[in-house]
Design a protein around this motif. Sequence first.
Motif, PDB file in Angstrom:
ATOM      1  N   THR A   1     -11.162 -11.831  -0.378  1.00  0.00           N
ATOM      2  CA  THR A   1      -9.859 -11.135  -0.196  1.00  0.00           C
ATOM      3  C   THR A   1      -8.712 -12.309  -0.934  1.00  0.00           C
ATOM      4  OG1 THR A   1     -10.474 -10.125   1.795  1.00  0.00           O
ATOM      5  CG2 THR A   1      -8.282 -10.328   1.290  1.00  0.00           C
ATOM      6  N   ALA A   2      -8.812 -13.428  -0.692  1.00  0.00           N
ATOM      7  CA  ALA A   2      -7.765 -14.370  -1.275  1.00  0.00           C
ATOM      8  C   ALA A   2      -7.939 -14.306  -2.749  1.00  0.00           C
ATOM      9  CB  ALA A   2      -8.141 -15.788  -0.617  1.00  0.00           C
ATOM     10  N   GLU A   3      -9.182 -14.302  -3.225  1.00  0.00           N
ATOM     11  CA  GLU A   3      -9.112 -14.314  -4.715  1.00  0.00           C
ATOM     12  C   GLU A   3      -8.354 -13.068  -5.408  1.00  0.00           C
ATOM     13  OE1 GLU A   3     -13.324 -14.631  -6.179  1.00  0.00           O
ATOM     14  OE2 GLU A   3     -13.787 -15.721  -4.432  1.00  0.00           O
ATOM     15  N   VAL A   4      -8.803 -12.053  -4.609  1.00  0.00           N
ATOM     16  CA  VAL A   4      -8.059 -10.690  -5.172  1.00  0.00           C
ATOM     17  C   VAL A   4      -6.583 -10.684  -4.908  1.00  0.00           C
ATOM     18  CG1 VAL A   4      -7.687  -8.145  -4.356  1.00  0.00           C
ATOM     19  CG2 VAL A   4     -10.045  -9.046  -4.188  1.00  0.00           C
ATOM     20  N   LEU A   5      -5.934 -11.241  -3.816  1.00  0.00           N
ATOM     21  CA  LEU A   5      -4.891 -11.467  -3.766  1.00  0.00           C
ATOM     22  C   LEU A   5      -4.037 -12.209  -4.938  1.00  0.00           C
ATOM     23  CD1 LEU A   5      -4.803  -9.970  -0.885  1.00  0.00           C
ATOM     24  CD2 LEU A   5      -3.300 -11.505  -0.163  1.00  0.00           C
ATOM     25  N   ALA A   6      -4.832 -13.723  -5.091  1.00  0.00           N
ATOM     26  CA  ALA A   6      -4.338 -14.480  -6.274  1.00  0.00           C
ATOM     27  C   ALA A   6      -4.440 -13.739  -7.659  1.00  0.00           C
ATOM     28  CB  ALA A   6      -5.271 -15.710  -6.172  1.00  0.00           C
ATOM     29  N   GLN A   7      -5.259 -12.810  -7.844  1.00  0.00           N
ATOM     30  CA  GLN A   7      -5.535 -12.241  -9.172  1.00  0.00           C
ATOM     31  C   GLN A   7      -4.249 -11.175  -9.329  1.00  0.00           C
ATOM     32  OE1 GLN A   7      -9.219  -9.882  -9.504  1.00  0.00           O
ATOM     33  NE2 GLN A   7      -8.920  -9.611 -11.781  1.00  0.00           N
ATOM     34  N   LEU A   8      -3.836 -10.739  -8.331  1.00  0.00           N
ATOM     35  CA  LEU A   8      -2.831  -9.813  -8.206  1.00  0.00           C
ATOM     36  C   LEU A   8      -1.431 -10.487  -7.967  1.00  0.00           C
ATOM     37  CD1 LEU A   8      -4.254  -6.806  -6.462  1.00  0.00           C
ATOM     38  CD2 LEU A   8      -3.920  -6.648  -8.560  1.00  0.00           C
ATOM     39  N   GLY A   9      -1.424 -11.652  -7.728  1.00  0.00           N
ATOM     40  CA  GLY A   9      -0.276 -12.637  -7.744  1.00  0.00           C
ATOM     41  C   GLY A   9       0.586 -12.497  -6.264  1.00  0.00           C
ATOM     42  N   PHE A  10      -0.335 -12.257  -5.467  1.00  0.00           N
ATOM     43  CA  PHE A  10       0.189 -11.957  -3.901  1.00  0.00           C
ATOM     44  C   PHE A  10      -0.163 -13.295  -3.115  1.00  0.00           C
ATOM     45  CE2 PHE A  10      -1.054  -7.297  -4.725  1.00  0.00           C
ATOM     46  CZ  PHE A  10      -0.022  -7.001  -5.272  1.00  0.00           C
TER      47      PHE A  10
ATOM     48  N   GLN B   1       7.368  14.247  -2.911  1.00  0.00           N
ATOM     49  CA  GLN B   1       6.837  13.341  -3.663  1.00  0.00           C
ATOM     50  C   GLN B   1       6.992  11.860  -3.303  1.00  0.00           C
ATOM     51  OE1 GLN B   1       3.938  13.643  -5.978  1.00  0.00           O
ATOM     52  NE2 GLN B   1       3.811  15.671  -4.846  1.00  0.00           N
ATOM     53  N   ALA B   2       6.028  11.201  -2.759  1.00  0.00           N
ATOM     54  CA  ALA B   2       6.328   9.865  -2.121  1.00  0.00           C
ATOM     55  C   ALA B   2       6.054   8.850  -3.214  1.00  0.00           C
ATOM     56  CB  ALA B   2       5.757   9.677  -0.472  1.00  0.00           C
ATOM     57  N   ASN B   3       6.724   8.698  -4.085  1.00  0.00           N
ATOM     58  CA  ASN B   3       6.227   7.829  -5.336  1.00  0.00           C
ATOM     59  C   ASN B   3       6.780   6.392  -5.445  1.00  0.00           C
ATOM     60  OD1 ASN B   3       4.597   9.854  -6.784  1.00  0.00           O
ATOM     61  ND2 ASN B   3       6.406  10.743  -7.656  1.00  0.00           N
ATOM     62  N   ARG B   4       7.317   6.046  -4.591  1.00  0.00           N
ATOM     63  CA  ARG B   4       7.764   4.778  -4.337  1.00  0.00           C
ATOM     64  C   ARG B   4       7.474   4.078  -2.983  1.00  0.00           C
ATOM     65  NH1 ARG B   4      13.136   3.719  -3.628  1.00  0.00           N
ATOM     66  NH2 ARG B   4      13.049   1.708  -4.288  1.00  0.00           N
ATOM     67  N   GLY B   5       6.748   2.666  -3.222  1.00  0.00           N
ATOM     68  CA  GLY B   5       6.456   1.948  -2.035  1.00  0.00           C
ATOM     69  C   GLY B   5       7.215   0.684  -2.341  1.00  0.00           C
ATOM     70  N   ALA B   6       7.575  -0.091  -1.186  1.00  0.00           N
ATOM     71  CA  ALA B   6       8.450  -1.252  -1.261  1.00  0.00           C
ATOM     72  C   ALA B   6       7.565  -2.470  -1.540  1.00  0.00           C
ATOM     73  CB  ALA B   6       9.068  -1.391   0.195  1.00  0.00           C
ATOM     74  N   LEU B   7       6.206  -2.299  -1.157  1.00  0.00           N
ATOM     75  CA  LEU B   7       5.316  -3.437  -1.466  1.00  0.00           C
ATOM     76  C   LEU B   7       3.911  -2.814  -2.053  1.00  0.00           C
ATOM     77  CD1 LEU B   7       6.008  -5.947   1.563  1.00  0.00           C
ATOM     78  CD2 LEU B   7       6.542  -6.167  -0.886  1.00  0.00           C
ATOM     79  N   PRO B   8       3.097  -3.420  -2.696  1.00  0.00           N
ATOM     80  CA  PRO B   8       1.987  -3.195  -2.892  1.00  0.00           C
ATOM     81  C   PRO B   8       0.821  -3.335  -1.621  1.00  0.00           C
ATOM     82  CG  PRO B   8       2.322  -5.314  -3.707  1.00  0.00           C
ATOM     83  CD  PRO B   8       3.568  -4.719  -3.383  1.00  0.00           C
ATOM     84  N   VAL B   9      -0.179  -2.505  -1.757  1.00  0.00           N
ATOM     85  CA  VAL B   9      -1.090  -2.426  -0.366  1.00  0.00           C
ATOM     86  C   VAL B   9      -2.449  -2.571  -0.997  1.00  0.00           C
ATOM     87  CG1 VAL B   9      -1.748  -0.787   1.213  1.00  0.00           C
ATOM     88  CG2 VAL B   9       0.394  -0.589   0.481  1.00  0.00           C
ATOM     89  N   VAL B  10      -2.969  -3.409  -0.318  1.00  0.00           N
ATOM     90  CA  VAL B  10      -4.370  -3.909  -0.705  1.00  0.00           C
ATOM     91  C   VAL B  10      -5.264  -3.122   0.753  1.00  0.00           C
ATOM     92  CG1 VAL B  10      -6.156  -5.437  -0.696  1.00  0.00           C
ATOM     93  CG2 VAL B  10      -4.026  -5.804  -1.778  1.00  0.00           C
ATOM     94  N   CYS B  11      -6.253  -2.267   0.582  1.00  0.00           N
ATOM     95  CA  CYS B  11      -6.790  -2.014   1.792  1.00  0.00           C
ATOM     96  C   CYS B  11      -8.253  -2.314   1.631  1.00  0.00           C
ATOM     97  CB  CYS B  11      -7.174  -0.102   1.374  1.00  0.00           C
ATOM     98  SG  CYS B  11      -5.344   0.651   1.803  1.00  0.00           S
ATOM     99  N   VAL B  12      -8.555  -2.675   2.994  1.00  0.00           N
ATOM    100  CA  VAL B  12      -9.962  -3.200   3.526  1.00  0.00           C
ATOM    101  C   VAL B  12     -10.607  -2.054   4.597  1.00  0.00           C
ATOM    102  CG1 VAL B  12     -11.380  -5.052   4.275  1.00  0.00           C
ATOM    103  CG2 VAL B  12      -9.267  -5.323   2.899  1.00  0.00           C
ATOM    104  N   PRO B  13     -11.357  -1.116   4.188  1.00  0.00           N
ATOM    105  CA  PRO B  13     -12.064  -0.173   5.059  1.00  0.00           C
ATOM    106  C   PRO B  13     -13.098  -0.710   5.940  1.00  0.00           C
ATOM    107  CG  PRO B  13     -12.732   0.362   2.779  1.00  0.00           C
ATOM    108  CD  PRO B  13     -11.863  -0.832   2.638  1.00  0.00           C
ATOM    109  N   THR B  14     -13.119  -0.299   7.237  1.00  0.00           N
ATOM    110  CA  THR B  14     -14.332  -0.877   7.979  1.00  0.00           C
ATOM    111  C   THR B  14     -15.081   0.436   8.530  1.00  0.00           C
ATOM    112  OG1 THR B  14     -12.935  -0.749  10.224  1.00  0.00           O
ATOM    113  CG2 THR B  14     -12.748  -2.995   9.023  1.00  0.00           C
ATOM    114  N   THR B  15     -14.719   1.406   7.917  1.00  0.00           N
ATOM    115  CA  THR B  15     -15.521   2.666   8.190  1.00  0.00           C
ATOM    116  C   THR B  15     -15.900   3.256   6.938  1.00  0.00           C
ATOM    117  OG1 THR B  15     -13.843   4.097   8.768  1.00  0.00           O
ATOM    118  CG2 THR B  15     -14.603   3.107  10.586  1.00  0.00           C
TER     119      THR B  15
END
Length: 388
Positions: free
Chosen positions: A21-30, A126-140
């Motif tokens: 997860t940390a690698e993914v965030l770093a790659q995206l600059g978060f 149409q909800a085309n704007r988000g204040a922040l990027p979202v990273v999803c980690v599903p557990t199901t």
Amino acid sequence: MITRFQSPRLLLIGGGAVARTAEVLAQLGFSRPLIVTDAFMVSSSMVDRVVAPLRAAGIEATIFADTVPDPTDTVIEAGVAVLRAGDYDCLIGFGGGSPMDTAKAMAILAAAPPGTHMREFKVPAQANRGALPVVCVPTTAGTGSEATRFTIITDTERDEKMLIAGLGALPTAAIVDYELTFSVPPRTTADTGIDSLTHALEAFVSKLATEESDEYALRAMRLIAPQLRTVYAEPGNAEARAAMMKGATLAGIAFSNASVALVHGMSRPMGAHFHVAHGLSNAMLLPAVTAFSLNAALPRYAEAARAMGVAGRDEGDQSAAAKLVEELQALNRELAVPSPAGYGIGAAQWEGLVPTMARQALASGSPGNNPRVPDAAEIEALYRAVYA
């Protein structure tokens, strides 16, 4: 012809992926995430699966754990208050569909002026704007929310499940790790599994389907259908868990681009009024709605049956499609899917809400994507048919 196709910027799929997860965030600059999850994920220490790799990388994440099943507008508002009070550069939705949908809705609402209500984003908006990027980690392995441009939020004042769609709901990245699903109980495994199968099937027969969405839908059905019974009976079967998890994500990509249809349109009001889990309400409806729709798209349903392995490649469309309905009925029996009556919903209460549910189903727009587009009376008849 120009085809529009939308998917997350980054998908990391495979056993153990959550450790990166940390690698993914770093790659995206978060580097300043707010984790959106639920109380069970915290009390069971499951959330540590994502917190630990972040901490090891020197990232101390804040946790918002007030997500509820069938997330509500009030929970979204509470989450946005936390978001605005801190200094965050991304959201991590960790859990089943509810935490992921909550994170996506928080990003959308936070991009709007204070005082805006979530219902202002309800389809056809149409909800085309988000204040922040979202990273999803599903557990199901079911909702596919980690790969879709949709989120479902309950309007508590109107007792209505709202479909919210747009690029603001599309995750920037998803980390899909089947090892997170080993502890999921059989009932949830069955319900989320049928949910993902419904996503793939409805995407394939939807009037908005494209060649691209078809590829994902068919691949998802090939992965999910042979493993549904196995993963229900053998929770520790790694091969089955991996296939289900990957299939759920592919199905999510499929219906994010082709949309869903009548099953989902009818399912959302059941969840809002009777608090039936989304996957379970889909399962209750799927055989009857498929039988209702069959002749309006016989070749498509037949091809779905072949992809699922319940009909031979050379079998005629009529026979193959009939076997599809039989298979969906058999799945419900073998995975112990109850009817609404068997679930404990009273006949008078159900009947009293049938007209309201039919009206809300039509208003969602999803029935309009169905091969056979029903009117309100036909939807009411389907609700009555599935009740017992």
